[in-house]
Design an enzyme around this catalytic site. Structure first.
Site, short mmCIF file in Angstrom:
data_model
loop_
_atom_site.label_atom_id
_atom_site.label_comp_id
_atom_site.label_asym_id
_atom_site.label_seq_id
_atom_site.Cartn_x
_atom_site.Cartn_y
_atom_site.Cartn_z
N CYS A 91 0.84 -1.22 0.00
CA CYS A 91 0.00 0.00 0.00
C CYS A 91 0.86 1.25 0.00
O CYS A 91 0.52 2.22 0.68
CB CYS A 91 -0.93 0.03 1.21
N ASN A 92 1.98 1.21 -0.69
CA ASN A 92 2.83 2.40 -0.73
C ASN A 92 3.28 2.64 -2.17
O ASN A 92 4.40 2.29 -2.55
CB ASN A 92 4.03 2.22 0.22
#
Ligand SMILES: Cc1ncc(COP(=O)(O)O)c(C=O)c1O
Length: 488
Positions: free
Chosen positions: A393-394
């Site tokens: 999630c980055n």
């Protein structure tokens, strides 16, 4: 001195671990068993009720919640005169609430809403850009300083409500971001024009968050209580009261946040104005979770001492340094590195000022090609080692660390079916994600040695005589691969 000195006493405190090696603390650390027992005993023997009712238990519950609100602010060094805390489900909900308030406030002032966010941000912060009328993504830290300077100089910045948002620590690489931006904004920009939001979800889970000096603190802090204590499942938006104006104009209202609503014959309502949290905590509060926060703080104080997060920061950075050093030393029989790290600093030294206890890396074969992170994960799983892999999630961290351009990513999505949730781990010799090991309050030295041992035994090639090359000084003679990775 560490309060959890060895594996045996740690295992007694975290009984749910069994024989697992928990290296996924950045996703969530685990609650000490004592905390769960204390909460169960409290909830099982005391009558707590919805504070929106008028009964004595309701009133007592309301008092208890307010006491815990003060405790949590105290835990972050925040003065109750200057700060308020709004309980939400998680960090994502805290960010979403704040950004929706900003949108509504900007609209009420007939202004645009401009968001500047750092490229190290988690997806939950990046998503805020979809509500902004203009957004800027900062590749480098220095771009943030330039943005602040530009806003300070440009009179047109008043046509917009500006929010600078950034993580305290990357959830992918563990890099800690600078802390001077709130001060810069205050010194250069007008208070009611530019605001700052710190996403402290990753940072606060293993580090003290000190909000005692409001002049140096961000206006808003989003935090995960779950990631700090392992339980309860709760988040918080912590707000400097003097920056609260943009939170006053949220158009939505819900149960518990209004003093009066008219629905028949008119559409009129008046929001609660006693406190900031009163107007923003919608519906029935998560009473049992809030009660559990009080126990969580008490439990950490009894396990880790008066300043629990300082102790946890000290321990985890010691362990992370050990992990980073050991990983960087690993070499294949042909002297080539086993690990490509995205976390260790350029000079190879782990420094806790600028690096949290997270190490993101990929495993390399002796010829320098990649072992798929999914393979590392499943082999680790066989040994009951829990870690996280993928793009975490980055999206900015992925693009920067692994050199993915936007067109390549679109192509991977459109043509190759690559998805964050269903990834193709390697595309054209490039990894689409990383292996992440993250340490936390429960970590002890044997977790690090167990993981290093796993990497050595599974991935490091050895000489024919069976001596691990990692230990060998001179490379002579033939080598054979005795790794357990089938594709090596
Ligand atoms: C820096 C950061 N921001 C936001 C989030 C999202 O947090 P939550 O799951 O509490 O919504 C995470 C989760 O790992 C995170 O590390």
């Amino acid at each position: 001195m560490l309060r959890l000195p060895d594996r045996k006493s740690r295992d007694e405190l975290y009984r749910q671990l069994g024989n697992h090696i928990w290296l996924d603390n950045a996703a969530t650390t685990l609650p000490p068993s004592d905390l769960l027992k204390d909460v169960a005993s409290d909830l099982g023997s005391n009558l707590y009720a919805n504070p929106h009712s008028n009964s004595k238990p309701s009133k007592d519950t309301e008092d208890k919640i307010e006491e815990i609100r003060r405790r949590i602010l105290q835990f972050f060094g925040a003065n109750t005169e200057e700060w308020d805390v709004v309980f939400v489900a998680n960090t994502t909900a805290a960010i979403k609430l704040l950004v929706e308030c900003f949108c509504d406030y900007a609209a009420s002032k007939k202004k645009g809403f401009r968001l500047g966010y750092h490229s190290d941000s988690h997806t939950s912060l990046v998503g805020a850009r979809e509500l902004a009328t203009q957004h800027d993504c900062f590749l480098e830290d220095s771009d943030v300083d330039t943005w602040i300077e530009d806003l300070a100089r440009d009179d047109r910045s008043w046509a917009q409500l500006n929010l600078l948002a950034y993580p305290g620590q990357s959830n992918m690489t563990g890099r800690r971001l600078p802390t001077h931006w709130p001060t810069s904004v205050r010194q250069r920009c007008h208070r009611s024009n530019v605001y700052t939001l710190l996403d402290a979800a990753a940072l606060a889970s293993t580090s003290p968050l000190n909000l005692s000096d409001t002049s140096r603190s961000p206006d808003f802090v989003a935090v995960s209580i779950l990631k700090i204590f392992g339980s309860p499942h709760l988040g918080a938006l912590i707000v400097q009261k003097q920056a609260a104006e943009p939170l006053s104009a949220r158009r939505y209202f819900g149960g518990g946040t209004v003093d009066m609503v008219i629905t028949i014959g008119d559409s009129w309502h008046k929001k609660k104005s006693n406190s900031l949290h009163d107007a923003l905590e919608y519906g029935t509060l998560p009473i049992q979770d809030i009660i559990a926060v009080g126990h969580a703080i008490k439990c950490y104080e009894s396990l880790f001492g008066e300043r629990p997060m300082s102790r946890i920061a000290h321990t985890t950075s010691h362990l992370a340094k050990m992990m980073a050093d050991e990983l960087s030393r690993l070499k294949h029989a042909n002297h080539r590195p086993v690990i490509q790290s995205y976390s260790m600093l350029e000079d190879g030294i782990y420094k806790s000022q600028s690096q949290g206890p997270i190490i993101a890396f990929n495993v390399l074969r002796p010829d320098g090609s990649l072992v798929a992170y999914s393979e590392v994960e499943s082999l680790a799983e066989e040994k009951k080692i829990n870690l996280r892999t993928g793009s975490l999630c980055n999206p900015g961290g992925l693009a920067k660390s692994l050199h993915w351009g936007p067109d390549e990513l679109r192509q991977a999505y459109n043509c190759l079916g690559h998805r964050c949730s269903d990834p193709t781990p390697i595309i054209g010799n490039k990894a689409t994600g990383v292996v992440r090991v993250s340490l936390g309050a429960l970590s002890v030295e044997s977790d690090v040695t167990a993981f290093i041992d796993f990497v050595k035994k599974t991935f490091v090639t050895r000489r024919k005589d069976g001596i691990a090359q990692a230990c060998a000084q001179s490379a002579t003679g033939d080598y054979c691969l005795i790794c357990t990775v089938p594709s090596l």
